[in-house]
Design an enzyme around this catalytic site. Structure first.
Site, PDB file in Angstrom:
ATOM      1  N   ASP A 170       1.225  -1.494   0.178  1.00 45.16           N
ATOM      2  CA  ASP A 170      -0.049  -0.106  -0.073  1.00 45.16           C
ATOM      3  C   ASP A 170       0.690   1.082   0.235  1.00 45.16           C
ATOM      4  OD1 ASP A 170      -1.887   1.769  -0.126  1.00 45.16           O
ATOM      5  OD2 ASP A 170      -3.106   1.132   1.703  1.00 45.16           O
ATOM      6  N   LYS A 171      -0.193   1.862  -0.056  1.00 44.81           N
ATOM      7  CA  LYS A 171       1.113   3.593  -0.398  1.00 44.81           C
ATOM      8  C   LYS A 171      -0.265   4.781   0.688  1.00 44.81           C
ATOM      9  CE  LYS A 171      -0.168   7.694  -1.650  1.00 44.81           C
ATOM     10  NZ  LYS A 171      -1.214   7.991  -2.314  1.00 44.81           N
ATOM     11  N   HIS A 172       0.983   6.003   1.146  1.00 48.87           N
ATOM     12  CA  HIS A 172       0.303   6.537   2.244  1.00 48.87           C
ATOM     13  C   HIS A 172       0.714   8.048   1.891  1.00 48.87           C
ATOM     14  CE1 HIS A 172      -2.284   7.830   5.799  1.00 48.87           C
ATOM     15  NE2 HIS A 172      -1.127   9.001   6.108  1.00 48.87           N
ATOM     16  N   SER A 173      -0.097   8.735   1.652  1.00 46.06           N
ATOM     17  CA  SER A 173      -0.029  10.231   1.691  1.00 46.06           C
ATOM     18  C   SER A 173      -0.144  10.872   3.040  1.00 46.06           C
ATOM     19  CB  SER A 173      -0.218  10.732   0.579  1.00 46.06           C
ATOM     20  OG  SER A 173      -0.454  11.776   0.303  1.00 46.06           O
ATOM     21  N   THR A 211      -9.310  10.229  -0.238  1.00 49.66           N
ATOM     22  CA  THR A 211      -9.491  10.200  -1.503  1.00 49.66           C
ATOM     23  C   THR A 211     -10.790   9.450  -1.732  1.00 49.66           C
ATOM     24  OG1 THR A 211      -6.993   9.110  -1.248  1.00 49.66           O
ATOM     25  CG2 THR A 211      -8.542   7.502  -2.349  1.00 49.66           C
ATOM     26  N   ARG A 248      -7.709  14.731  20.803  1.00 45.98           N
ATOM     27  CA  ARG A 248      -6.415  15.281  20.313  1.00 45.98           C
ATOM     28  C   ARG A 248      -7.063  16.590  19.494  1.00 45.98           C
ATOM     29  NH1 ARG A 248      -3.476  11.191  16.248  1.00 45.98           N
ATOM     30  NH2 ARG A 248      -2.193  12.914  16.132  1.00 45.98           N
ATOM     31  N   SER A 283      -0.658   7.048  14.911  1.00 44.82           N
ATOM     32  CA  SER A 283      -2.385   7.320  14.187  1.00 44.82           C
ATOM     33  C   SER A 283      -2.131   6.899  12.922  1.00 44.82           C
ATOM     34  CB  SER A 283      -2.523   8.805  14.896  1.00 44.82           C
ATOM     35  OG  SER A 283      -3.414   9.164  13.877  1.00 44.82           O
ATOM     36  N   LYS A 327      -3.271   2.314  12.076  1.00 45.73           N
ATOM     37  CA  LYS A 327      -4.514   2.264  11.134  1.00 45.73           C
ATOM     38  C   LYS A 327      -3.847   1.325   9.473  1.00 45.73           C
ATOM     39  CE  LYS A 327      -5.702   6.363  10.707  1.00 45.73           C
ATOM     40  NZ  LYS A 327      -6.150   8.079  11.643  1.00 45.73           N
ATOM     41  N   LYS A 328      -3.290   1.708   8.902  1.00 44.28           N
ATOM     42  CA  LYS A 328      -2.518   1.007   7.735  1.00 44.28           C
ATOM     43  C   LYS A 328      -1.442  -0.347   8.100  1.00 44.28           C
ATOM     44  CE  LYS A 328      -2.761   3.938   4.591  1.00 44.28           C
ATOM     45  NZ  LYS A 328      -3.540   3.800   3.118  1.00 44.28           N
TER      46      LYS A 328
HETATM   47  N1  URA Z   1      -3.736  11.266   9.868  1.00 42.25           N
HETATM   48  C1  URA Z   1      -4.004  10.544  10.881  1.00 42.25           C
HETATM   49  O1  URA Z   1      -4.368   9.107  10.496  1.00 42.25           O
HETATM   50  N2  URA Z   1      -2.970  10.889  12.188  1.00 42.25           N
HETATM   51  C2  URA Z   1      -2.875  12.079  12.745  1.00 42.25           C
HETATM   52  O2  URA Z   1      -2.853  12.176  13.933  1.00 42.25           O
HETATM   53  C3  URA Z   1      -2.514  12.846  11.448  1.00 42.25           C
HETATM   54  C4  URA Z   1      -3.547  12.969  10.708  1.00 42.25           C
END
Ligand code: URA
Length: 438
Positions: free
Chosen positions: A79-82, A119, A167, A182, A186-187
């Site tokens: 996967d990729k994450h931005s 996205t 937060r 964070s 999830k990733k």
């Molecule tokens: N995106 C996230 O999922 N978590 C953060 O803390 C900041 C950006």
């Protein structure tokens, strides 16, 4: 283990054990940690920071607080994450292109908040597209098509979901330790073998300063690898939109341009290829980055990536002929206003934050989590930095729901551009690669 004792340790900046961090994350997920306690934890972490070991512990325990995928597929799960920017739609290109090259991409994405886009919002401009699907359906589409882009749903990393919301209320989002855990919790819940991160730097990014973005990239790479996922990051320029348009349906259109192998959108193409090549080389889908890039280009030239994108859309509820008839399906704005240059000269600044704010003002982005969007609106044909323009030339088209909004946005945009007599010293599009040993 008592939550108060854990909090007392964080307050003093003393190291927490993996067990204490896990207790805290479990308490976030099951409600036994109160909002007040979660807020105290976030604030103390912002002040004292966490060690790398603690960050890994927080990432893994928040990941494990919800559903975790495991896969048995004939290729690497990647996967990729931005970290987020404007006109940043590489996911729409990379997920199908990587699938066309033999990877499996279970992409869990988010919605936009503030000046950066999401996205899922882009994909939801396609009529019928279902971003919220069951785990079974997600697994079927990833296994059958090679990629699926969906929302996180309630089941993924619920500890992070709760902490992130708190937060947001307590001014504690800006912590590299907490952002790292964070994003990665999830990733990594998607059961990835390899990940590439696109950490954006500049006026349109979440972090505008290079040093801060570099520190985040280093933290993400170290923690992801420490948590068992082969990961590298690229620091890429976000001082202007990556695509030539900003807005949900408009960004689907620019991604389709690349998937159809049409000319234009060179910045978007370059970043997509760079991210994809790194990921393919690190996951074993290609021998090296050069052969990876060749395979990715082939997937675009042969139409295989486009075909996979079309299949993914159809499997997730969208029209079967989107690629052939995108003009029929993608929503169109009611009003188009040319936005003209007020001066002559070289464009040396195109403030991404203002362009992102303009999208919110048009109704295509959101300030609060629950706001609904107008997918048809946005900014199109945006002038590139360093272009030489004359007063009166078009700098972009404002695509709006009505004339009044278009004019209001035009006056907002007056502050976005700087004109100079001299061309600028433009920054590199791909600024740095961060691998595990750095
Ligand atoms: N995106 C996230 O999922 N978590 C953060 O803390 C900041 C950006």
């Amino acid at each position: 283990m008592n939550i108060r004792n854990i909090l007392a340790k964080v307050r003093k900046g003393a190291a927490l054990s993996a067990g204490e961090i896990r207790t805290f994350s479990n308490g976030l997920a099951d409600g036994s940690v109160s909002d007040v306690q979660a807020a105290a934890f976030s604030m103390a972490v912002c002040i004292h920071g966490l060690s790398e070991e603690e960050r890994i512990g927080l990432t893994l325990s928040m990941r494990d607080s919800g559903e975790i995928r495991s896969w048995d597929l004939p290729g690497p799960v990647i996967d990729k994450h931005s970290t987020g920017g404007i006109g940043d739609n590489t996911s729409l290109i990379l997920a199908p292109a990587l699938a066309a090259c033999g990877g499996f991409v279970p992409m869990v994405s988010g919605r936009g908040l503030g000046h950066t886009g999401g996205t899922l919002d882009k994909l939801e401009s396609i009529p019928g597209y279902q971003a919220e699907v069951s785990t079974e359906r997600f697994e079927q589409v990833v296994g059958g098509v090679g990629c699926a882009i969906i929302g996180a749903g309630k089941g993924i990393a619920p500890a992070d979901k709760r902490l992130y919301a708190i937060r947001d209320f307590t001014g504690t989002v800006d912590s590299i330790d907490l952002i790292t855990s964070s994003i990665l919790s999830k990733k990594l819940a998607a059961g990835l073998q390899a990940l590439v991160l696109d950490v954006k730097v500049g006026s349109g990014a979440f972090l505008s300063k290079f040093d801060e973005a570099q520190a985040l990239a280093q933290s993400l790479v170290r923690v992801a690898n420490g948590a068992g996922c082969r990961t590298m990051a690229l620091l890429t320029d976000m001082n202007e939109p990556l695509a030539e348009s900003v807005g949900n349906a408009l960004e689907v259109k620019s991604a389709l341009k690349i998937l159809r192998n049409e000319p234009g959108e060179e910045r978007l193409r370059k970043v997509s290829l760079a991210l994809g090549s790194k990921l393919m080389a690190s996951s074993g889908l290609a021998e090296n980055e050069r052969s990876a890039e060749k395979k990715l280009l082939e997937s675009l030239a042969t139409g295989r990536a486009a075909e996979i994108f079309g299949k993914m859309v159809t499997e997730l509820g969208g029209p079967a002929d989107l690629l052939e008839k995108s003009e029929k399906y993608l929503p169109k704005p009611k009003v188009i206003l040319e936005y003209q240059a007020k001066s002559s000269g070289f464009i040396t600044e195109s403030d991404g934050r203002i362009l992102g704010e303009a999208l919110i003002e048009l109704g295509g982005g959101r300030r609060k989590f629950d706001e609904s969007l107008d997918h048809s609106v946005g900014l199109d044909r945006i002038v590139r930095l360093d272009s030489s323009v004359k007063a009166g030339d078009s700098l972009m088209r404002i695509c709006a729901a009505d004339e009044n909004t278009a004019r209001r946005v035009a006056s907002l945009l007056d502050k976005a551009f700087v004109f100079s007599d001299q061309p600028m010293k433009s920054s590199e599009l791909i600024m740095q690669t961060i691998s595990y040993d750095q």
